[in-house]
Design a protein around this motif. Structure first.
Motif, PDB file in Angstrom:
ATOM      1  N   ASN A 126      -5.437  -9.092 -29.781  1.00  0.00           N
ATOM      2  CA  ASN A 126      -6.805  -8.628 -29.514  1.00  0.00           C
ATOM      3  C   ASN A 126      -7.862  -9.705 -29.740  1.00  0.00           C
ATOM      4  O   ASN A 126      -9.061  -9.432 -29.578  1.00  0.00           O
ATOM      5  N   LEU A 127      -7.442 -10.908 -30.099  1.00  0.00           N
ATOM      6  CA  LEU A 127      -8.410 -11.992 -30.311  1.00  0.00           C
ATOM      7  C   LEU A 127      -9.086 -12.376 -29.007  1.00  0.00           C
ATOM      8  O   LEU A 127      -8.442 -12.484 -27.956  1.00  0.00           O
ATOM      9  N   ASP A 128     -10.400 -12.570 -29.069  1.00  0.00           N
ATOM     10  CA  ASP A 128     -11.177 -13.074 -27.942  1.00  0.00           C
ATOM     11  C   ASP A 128     -11.614 -14.507 -28.232  1.00  0.00           C
ATOM     12  O   ASP A 128     -11.603 -14.958 -29.390  1.00  0.00           O
ATOM     13  N   LEU A 129     -12.019 -15.207 -27.197  1.00  0.00           N
ATOM     14  CA  LEU A 129     -12.509 -16.572 -27.366  1.00  0.00           C
ATOM     15  C   LEU A 129     -13.659 -16.628 -28.364  1.00  0.00           C
ATOM     16  O   LEU A 129     -13.774 -17.565 -29.161  1.00  0.00           O
ATOM     17  N   GLU A 130     -14.502 -15.608 -28.342  1.00  0.00           N
ATOM     18  CA  GLU A 130     -15.680 -15.603 -29.210  1.00  0.00           C
ATOM     19  C   GLU A 130     -15.326 -15.418 -30.684  1.00  0.00           C
ATOM     20  O   GLU A 130     -16.169 -15.615 -31.562  1.00  0.00           O
ATOM     21  N   ASN A 131     -14.071 -15.051 -30.981  1.00  0.00           N
ATOM     22  CA  ASN A 131     -13.656 -14.880 -32.374  1.00  0.00           C
ATOM     23  C   ASN A 131     -13.388 -16.211 -33.076  1.00  0.00           C
ATOM     24  O   ASN A 131     -13.231 -16.248 -34.300  1.00  0.00           O
ATOM     25  N   ILE A 132     -13.308 -17.297 -32.306  1.00  0.00           N
ATOM     26  CA  ILE A 132     -13.084 -18.614 -32.898  1.00  0.00           C
ATOM     27  C   ILE A 132     -14.419 -19.254 -33.227  1.00  0.00           C
ATOM     28  O   ILE A 132     -15.280 -19.397 -32.356  1.00  0.00           O
TER      29      ILE A 132
ATOM     30  N   LYS B 241      -6.782 -12.306 -14.567  1.00  0.00           N
ATOM     31  CA  LYS B 241      -6.652 -11.167 -13.663  1.00  0.00           C
ATOM     32  C   LYS B 241      -7.875 -10.257 -13.656  1.00  0.00           C
ATOM     33  O   LYS B 241      -8.196  -9.648 -12.645  1.00  0.00           O
ATOM     34  N   ASP B 242      -8.563 -10.149 -14.789  1.00  0.00           N
ATOM     35  CA  ASP B 242      -9.696  -9.224 -14.861  1.00  0.00           C
ATOM     36  C   ASP B 242     -10.691  -9.700 -15.916  1.00  0.00           C
ATOM     37  O   ASP B 242     -10.529 -10.769 -16.521  1.00  0.00           O
ATOM     38  N   ASP B 243     -11.730  -8.898 -16.156  1.00  0.00           N
ATOM     39  CA  ASP B 243     -12.769  -9.267 -17.115  1.00  0.00           C
ATOM     40  C   ASP B 243     -12.219  -9.372 -18.529  1.00  0.00           C
ATOM     41  O   ASP B 243     -12.654 -10.222 -19.315  1.00  0.00           O
ATOM     42  N   ASP B 244     -11.273  -8.501 -18.866  1.00  0.00           N
ATOM     43  CA  ASP B 244     -10.691  -8.544 -20.199  1.00  0.00           C
ATOM     44  C   ASP B 244      -9.940  -9.853 -20.410  1.00  0.00           C
ATOM     45  O   ASP B 244     -10.003 -10.445 -21.491  1.00  0.00           O
ATOM     46  N   ALA B 245      -9.251 -10.314 -19.368  1.00  0.00           N
ATOM     47  CA  ALA B 245      -8.523 -11.579 -19.462  1.00  0.00           C
ATOM     48  C   ALA B 245      -9.465 -12.762 -19.601  1.00  0.00           C
ATOM     49  O   ALA B 245      -9.158 -13.739 -20.282  1.00  0.00           O
ATOM     50  N   GLU B 246     -10.610 -12.675 -18.985  1.00  0.00           N
ATOM     51  CA  GLU B 246     -11.590 -13.763 -19.058  1.00  0.00           C
ATOM     52  C   GLU B 246     -12.022 -14.023 -20.499  1.00  0.00           C
ATOM     53  O   GLU B 246     -12.264 -15.161 -20.890  1.00  0.00           O
ATOM     54  N   LYS B 247     -12.105 -12.958 -21.303  1.00  0.00           N
ATOM     55  CA  LYS B 247     -12.572 -13.135 -22.688  1.00  0.00           C
ATOM     56  C   LYS B 247     -11.430 -13.253 -23.691  1.00  0.00           C
ATOM     57  O   LYS B 247     -11.652 -13.667 -24.834  1.00  0.00           O
ATOM     58  N   ALA B 248     -10.204 -12.907 -23.271  1.00  0.00           N
ATOM     59  CA  ALA B 248      -9.057 -12.938 -24.183  1.00  0.00           C
ATOM     60  C   ALA B 248      -8.683 -14.372 -24.553  1.00  0.00           C
ATOM     61  O   ALA B 248      -8.719 -15.272 -23.710  1.00  0.00           O
ATOM     62  N   LEU B 249      -8.290 -14.583 -25.802  1.00  0.00           N
ATOM     63  CA  LEU B 249      -7.847 -15.907 -26.220  1.00  0.00           C
ATOM     64  C   LEU B 249      -6.485 -16.240 -25.631  1.00  0.00           C
ATOM     65  O   LEU B 249      -6.295 -17.304 -25.052  1.00  0.00           O
ATOM     66  N   PHE B 250      -5.540 -15.310 -25.739  1.00  0.00           N
ATOM     67  CA  PHE B 250      -4.187 -15.596 -25.266  1.00  0.00           C
ATOM     68  C   PHE B 250      -3.860 -14.781 -24.013  1.00  0.00           C
ATOM     69  O   PHE B 250      -4.056 -13.564 -23.994  1.00  0.00           O
ATOM     70  N   LEU B 251      -3.340 -15.480 -23.006  1.00  0.00           N
ATOM     71  CA  LEU B 251      -3.046 -14.863 -21.712  1.00  0.00           C
ATOM     72  C   LEU B 251      -1.549 -14.845 -21.430  1.00  0.00           C
ATOM     73  O   LEU B 251      -0.806 -15.720 -21.876  1.00  0.00           O
TER      74      LEU B 251
ATOM     75  N   ARG C 163      -4.400 -10.219 -20.614  1.00  0.00           N
ATOM     76  CA  ARG C 163      -4.349 -10.420 -22.064  1.00  0.00           C
ATOM     77  C   ARG C 163      -2.895 -10.274 -22.492  1.00  0.00           C
ATOM     78  O   ARG C 163      -2.198  -9.340 -22.065  1.00  0.00           O
ATOM     79  N   ILE C 164      -2.430 -11.152 -23.328  1.00  0.00           N
ATOM     80  CA  ILE C 164      -1.032 -11.112 -23.737  1.00  0.00           C
ATOM     81  C   ILE C 164      -0.736  -9.814 -24.490  1.00  0.00           C
ATOM     82  O   ILE C 164      -1.603  -9.275 -25.190  1.00  0.00           O
ATOM     83  N   SER C 165       0.476  -9.299 -24.345  1.00  0.00           N
ATOM     84  CA  SER C 165       0.849  -8.030 -24.970  1.00  0.00           C
ATOM     85  C   SER C 165       1.655  -8.261 -26.242  1.00  0.00           C
ATOM     86  O   SER C 165       2.204  -9.346 -26.469  1.00  0.00           O
ATOM     87  N   VAL C 166       1.738  -7.219 -27.060  1.00  0.00           N
ATOM     88  CA  VAL C 166       2.547  -7.276 -28.275  1.00  0.00           C
ATOM     89  C   VAL C 166       3.995  -7.596 -27.930  1.00  0.00           C
ATOM     90  O   VAL C 166       4.645  -8.421 -28.587  1.00  0.00           O
ATOM     91  N   ARG C 167       4.501  -6.957 -26.902  1.00  0.00           N
ATOM     92  CA  ARG C 167       5.903  -7.157 -26.513  1.00  0.00           C
ATOM     93  C   ARG C 167       6.182  -8.605 -26.128  1.00  0.00           C
ATOM     94  O   ARG C 167       7.216  -9.170 -26.501  1.00  0.00           O
TER      95      ARG C 167
END
Length: 309
Positions: free
Chosen positions: A164-170, A212-222, A228-232
């Motif tokens: 759930n980390l976003d780029l803005e969390n760094i 792929k989408d807006d959520d991916a744009e802000k996600a740290l890990f893809l 956004r990368i998944s737990v699995r």
């Protein structure tokens, strides 16, 4: 054999307890609470969906859940045994009614002592070998994977927190991560210089990845698909490198075990439970005290250092 979802199975089990067993509402509530806790654990740690089918659960999932009940929460082995009894009863009901072929909880043993279980973790030489394997990998996602694994080993995040980390969390000024963790609790985790450097190298690589989408744009890990990368995916990645490194019991190396490695290593260096409690995001220091254990080498060194009598 009828295929049922976990939610449907719990509903039918509750009805069985109330109608056929004539259990009190309070007792049924305790059973339901244990099963719901197990469901949330599977969703958070193994990326199960809301409507997963009961045959998807195996003995390993249950053993990990019961272990974390002792390690991550302030539950005693007595409470752990009660939750095991709830699970056994639930799955026995499913087998008896042909929803499952066998009970995955049947062979799990109860705790025979009040002493808390010690967490499984990597020794320093194993962790170094593990990281060396990632660095030498030919995977196109090597930089991403290295950043993920270093965050586990140097910062001790939960896997749910990491995905759930976003780029803005760094915060590169403070060299830290700032985010909301378990229980919506604000977390501040300083980052080792080596982790910051690895993240910066990964971010150059991330720029080239499709989002792929807006959520991916802000996600740290893809992910490879630009989500956004998944737990699995993280769990698979951690195990993959453990196998490649030739670590003993590689199938038992999970993100949670890397978190334990961080905690055990940090406590050995600092002997400060309060610092460890804050960094792990524990609500109660009793959950942190599990890391005060000593390993066999420490015990032997202590004996060898005794004076001659």
């Amino acid at each position: 054999m009828e295929s049922v979802t976990f939610e449907t199975a719990v509903y039918r089990f509750r009805r069985h307890l109330l109608v056929e067993k004539s259990y009190s509402g309070l007792t049924v509530k305790e059973y339901t609470s244990d099963l719901n806790l197990f469901k949330e654990y599977l969703k958070e740690n193994y990326d199960f969906s809301d409507n997963f089918a009961v045959p998807k659960i195996n003995k390993f999932h249950m053993a990990e859940f019961l272990g974390d009940i002792v390690i991550e929460k302030e539950n005693s082995p007595v409470t752990r045994n009660r939750k095991l009894f709830s699970l056994r009863s639930f799955f026995k009901f499913l087998v008896r009614n042909s929803y499952l072929e066998e009970n995955p909880a049947e062979d799990i043993e109860t705790s025979k002592t009040e002493r808390r279980a010690e967490p499984i973790y990597m020794k320093t030489n194993q962790a170094r070998k593990y990281l060396r394997t990632v660095r030498n990998s030919s995977s196109r996602y090597k930089l991403r994977d290295l950043a993920i694994i270093k965050i586990f080993l140097y910062a001790g995040l939960r896997v749910s927190e990491l995905v759930n980390l976003d780029l803005e969390n760094i915060d590169f000024d403070d060299e830290s991560l700032k985010f909301y963790g378990k229980g919506n609790k604000e977390r501040f985790v300083p980052l080792h210089e080596d982790v910051i450097t690895t993240i910066i190298e990964y971010l150059d690589n991330r720029e080239e990845m499709k989002k792929k989408d807006d959520d991916a744009e802000k996600a740290l890990f893809l992910s490879a698909r630009g989500n956004r990368i998944s737990v699995r995916t993280v769990q698979h990645t951690v195990k993959k490198y453990a196998r490649e490194a030739g670590l003993r019991n590689s199938e038992k190396i999970t993100p949670h075990k890397l978190r334990h490695t961080f905690a055990t290593t940090l406590y050995k260096e600092t002997k400060d439970l309060n610092v460890l409690k804050d960094l792990l995001g524990h609500q109660d220091i009793s959950a942190t005290q599990i890391y005060t254990h000593t390993d066999p080498e420490q015990k032997k060194d202590a004996i060898d250092d005794m004076p001659d009598f």
